[in-house]
Design a protein around this motif. Structure first.
Motif, PDB file in Angstrom:
ATOM      1  N   TYR A   7       0.824  -1.205   0.000  1.00 33.60           N
ATOM      2  CA  TYR A   7       0.000   0.000   0.000  1.00 33.60           C
ATOM      3  C   TYR A   7       0.859   1.256   0.000  1.00 33.60           C
ATOM      4  O   TYR A   7       1.954   1.265   0.551  1.00 33.60           O
ATOM      5  CB  TYR A   7      -0.855   0.079   1.272  1.00 33.60           C
ATOM      6  N   LYS A   8       0.325   2.305  -0.595  1.00 34.16           N
ATOM      7  CA  LYS A   8       0.850   3.660  -0.414  1.00 34.16           C
ATOM      8  C   LYS A   8      -0.346   4.471   0.049  1.00 34.16           C
ATOM      9  O   LYS A   8      -1.281   4.709  -0.719  1.00 34.16           O
ATOM     10  CB  LYS A   8       1.429   4.236  -1.685  1.00 34.16           C
ATOM     11  N   GLY A   9      -0.344   4.852   1.326  1.00 37.05           N
ATOM     12  CA  GLY A   9      -1.519   5.471   1.919  1.00 37.05           C
ATOM     13  C   GLY A   9      -2.663   4.477   1.915  1.00 37.05           C
ATOM     14  O   GLY A   9      -2.504   3.338   2.327  1.00 37.05           O
ATOM     15  N   ASP A  10      -3.806   4.875   1.402  1.00 36.06           N
ATOM     16  CA  ASP A  10      -4.960   3.975   1.318  1.00 36.06           C
ATOM     17  C   ASP A  10      -5.026   3.227  -0.006  1.00 36.06           C
ATOM     18  O   ASP A  10      -5.923   2.406  -0.214  1.00 36.06           O
ATOM     19  CB  ASP A  10      -6.258   4.774   1.485  1.00 36.06           C
ATOM     20  N   GLU A  11      -4.092   3.500  -0.901  1.00 40.21           N
ATOM     21  CA  GLU A  11      -4.113   2.901  -2.233  1.00 40.21           C
ATOM     22  C   GLU A  11      -3.387   1.560  -2.259  1.00 40.21           C
ATOM     23  O   GLU A  11      -2.223   1.462  -1.894  1.00 40.21           O
ATOM     24  CB  GLU A  11      -3.447   3.846  -3.236  1.00 40.21           C
ATOM     25  N   SER A  37       8.066  -3.630   9.041  1.00 39.84           N
ATOM     26  CA  SER A  37       8.618  -3.493  10.392  1.00 39.84           C
ATOM     27  C   SER A  37       8.102  -2.256  11.130  1.00 39.84           C
ATOM     28  O   SER A  37       7.800  -1.232  10.522  1.00 39.84           O
ATOM     29  CB  SER A  37      10.141  -3.437  10.333  1.00 39.84           C
ATOM     30  N   PRO A  38       8.034  -2.340  12.462  1.00 44.89           N
ATOM     31  CA  PRO A  38       7.658  -1.179  13.274  1.00 44.89           C
ATOM     32  C   PRO A  38       8.648  -0.022  13.113  1.00 44.89           C
ATOM     33  O   PRO A  38       8.247   1.141  13.158  1.00 44.89           O
ATOM     34  CB  PRO A  38       7.691  -1.712  14.704  1.00 44.89           C
ATOM     35  N   THR A  39       9.907  -0.320  12.903  1.00 43.59           N
ATOM     36  CA  THR A  39      10.917   0.719  12.718  1.00 43.59           C
ATOM     37  C   THR A  39      10.601   1.557  11.488  1.00 43.59           C
ATOM     38  O   THR A  39      10.636   2.793  11.533  1.00 43.59           O
ATOM     39  CB  THR A  39      12.320   0.100  12.582  1.00 43.59           C
ATOM     40  N   TYR A  40      10.284   0.907  10.375  1.00 42.01           N
ATOM     41  CA  TYR A  40       9.938   1.631   9.145  1.00 42.01           C
ATOM     42  C   TYR A  40       8.684   2.469   9.358  1.00 42.01           C
ATOM     43  O   TYR A  40       8.593   3.606   8.908  1.00 42.01           O
ATOM     44  CB  TYR A  40       9.747   0.653   7.987  1.00 42.01           C
ATOM     45  N   THR A  41       7.705   1.910  10.063  1.00 43.50           N
ATOM     46  CA  THR A  41       6.458   2.625  10.332  1.00 43.50           C
ATOM     47  C   THR A  41       6.731   3.910  11.116  1.00 43.50           C
ATOM     48  O   THR A  41       6.149   4.952  10.829  1.00 43.50           O
ATOM     49  CB  THR A  41       5.483   1.722  11.113  1.00 43.50           C
ATOM     50  N   LYS A  42       7.629   3.841  12.081  1.00 42.37           N
ATOM     51  CA  LYS A  42       7.963   5.024  12.887  1.00 42.37           C
ATOM     52  C   LYS A  42       8.710   6.072  12.073  1.00 42.37           C
ATOM     53  O   LYS A  42       8.571   7.268  12.324  1.00 42.37           O
ATOM     54  CB  LYS A  42       8.820   4.621  14.091  1.00 42.37           C
ATOM     55  N   ARG A  43       9.512   5.653  11.113  1.00 39.75           N
ATOM     56  CA  ARG A  43      10.342   6.574  10.327  1.00 39.75           C
ATOM     57  C   ARG A  43       9.595   7.273   9.193  1.00 39.75           C
ATOM     58  O   ARG A  43      10.086   8.244   8.641  1.00 39.75           O
ATOM     59  CB  ARG A  43      11.529   5.821   9.719  1.00 39.75           C
ATOM     60  N   THR A  44       8.445   6.746   8.826  1.00 41.75           N
ATOM     61  CA  THR A  44       7.706   7.295   7.691  1.00 41.75           C
ATOM     62  C   THR A  44       6.282   7.650   8.105  1.00 41.75           C
ATOM     63  O   THR A  44       5.785   7.169   9.114  1.00 41.75           O
ATOM     64  CB  THR A  44       7.639   6.286   6.529  1.00 41.75           C
ATOM     65  N   THR A  45       5.647   8.474   7.291  1.00 40.06           N
ATOM     66  CA  THR A  45       4.233   8.760   7.522  1.00 40.06           C
ATOM     67  C   THR A  45       3.403   7.795   6.690  1.00 40.06           C
ATOM     68  O   THR A  45       3.868   7.272   5.667  1.00 40.06           O
ATOM     69  CB  THR A  45       3.885  10.199   7.110  1.00 40.06           C
ATOM     70  N   ASN A  48       3.081   9.133   3.041  1.00 31.60           N
ATOM     71  CA  ASN A  48       4.233   9.132   2.136  1.00 31.60           C
ATOM     72  C   ASN A  48       4.987   7.812   2.063  1.00 31.60           C
ATOM     73  O   ASN A  48       5.708   7.575   1.111  1.00 31.60           O
ATOM     74  CB  ASN A  48       5.201  10.238   2.525  1.00 31.60           C
ATOM     75  N   GLY A  49       4.860   6.973   3.071  1.00 33.43           N
ATOM     76  CA  GLY A  49       5.599   5.716   3.086  1.00 33.43           C
ATOM     77  C   GLY A  49       4.810   4.575   2.477  1.00 33.43           C
ATOM     78  O   GLY A  49       3.583   4.637   2.369  1.00 33.43           O
ATOM     79  N   LEU A  50       5.514   3.542   2.090  1.00 32.53           N
ATOM     80  CA  LEU A  50       4.879   2.323   1.613  1.00 32.53           C
ATOM     81  C   LEU A  50       4.636   1.410   2.804  1.00 32.53           C
ATOM     82  O   LEU A  50       5.368   1.453   3.787  1.00 32.53           O
ATOM     83  CB  LEU A  50       5.756   1.609   0.599  1.00 32.53           C
ATOM     84  N   ARG A  51       3.617   0.591   2.726  1.00 33.20           N
ATOM     85  CA  ARG A  51       3.328  -0.369   3.763  1.00 33.20           C
ATOM     86  C   ARG A  51       3.116  -1.740   3.126  1.00 33.20           C
ATOM     87  O   ARG A  51       2.397  -1.848   2.138  1.00 33.20           O
ATOM     88  CB  ARG A  51       2.051  -0.011   4.539  1.00 33.20           C
ATOM     89  N   ALA A  52       3.761  -2.738   3.683  1.00 35.11           N
ATOM     90  CA  ALA A  52       3.531  -4.115   3.243  1.00 35.11           C
ATOM     91  C   ALA A  52       2.830  -4.828   4.393  1.00 35.11           C
ATOM     92  O   ALA A  52       3.297  -4.784   5.527  1.00 35.11           O
ATOM     93  CB  ALA A  52       4.835  -4.804   2.893  1.00 35.11           C
ATOM     94  N   VAL A  53       1.724  -5.466   4.077  1.00 37.16           N
ATOM     95  CA  VAL A  53       0.921  -6.146   5.094  1.00 37.16           C
ATOM     96  C   VAL A  53       0.825  -7.611   4.719  1.00 37.16           C
ATOM     97  O   VAL A  53       0.426  -7.947   3.597  1.00 37.16           O
ATOM     98  CB  VAL A  53      -0.501  -5.524   5.173  1.00 37.16           C
ATOM     99  N   LYS A  54       1.175  -8.472   5.671  1.00 40.97           N
ATOM    100  CA  LYS A  54       1.103  -9.923   5.441  1.00 40.97           C
ATOM    101  C   LYS A  54      -0.356 -10.341   5.421  1.00 40.97           C
ATOM    102  O   LYS A  54      -1.143  -9.969   6.291  1.00 40.97           O
ATOM    103  CB  LYS A  54       1.855 -10.647   6.558  1.00 40.97           C
TER     104      LYS A  54
END
Length: 56
Positions: A7-11, A37-45, A48-54
């Motif tokens: 995901y990027k934001g809600d997309e 990772s939680p570390t990446y989540t803390k470093r990005t918004t 603007n950040g990408l999110r990978a969800v299992k």
């Protein structure tokens, strides 16, 4: 095989394995795993950040 949603934001960008998502983004597979990772989540918004969800 374990699948992830990228995901990027809600997309939703793509659903696939870590290797498929890495190829899609042109990054190493470790980078996709870092997106989970939680570390990446803390470093990005979330905006603007990408999110990978299992996916189960």
């Amino acid at each position: 095989m374990t699948e992830y949603a990228l995901y990027k934001g809600d997309e939703l960008l793509k659903i696939g394995t870590v290797d498929e998502l890495a190829e899609y983004k042109g990054v190493k597979r470790e980078t996709i795993l870092f997106y989970t990772s939680p570390t990446y989540t803390k470093r990005t918004t979330e905006k603007n950040g990408l999110r990978a969800v299992k996916l189960d």
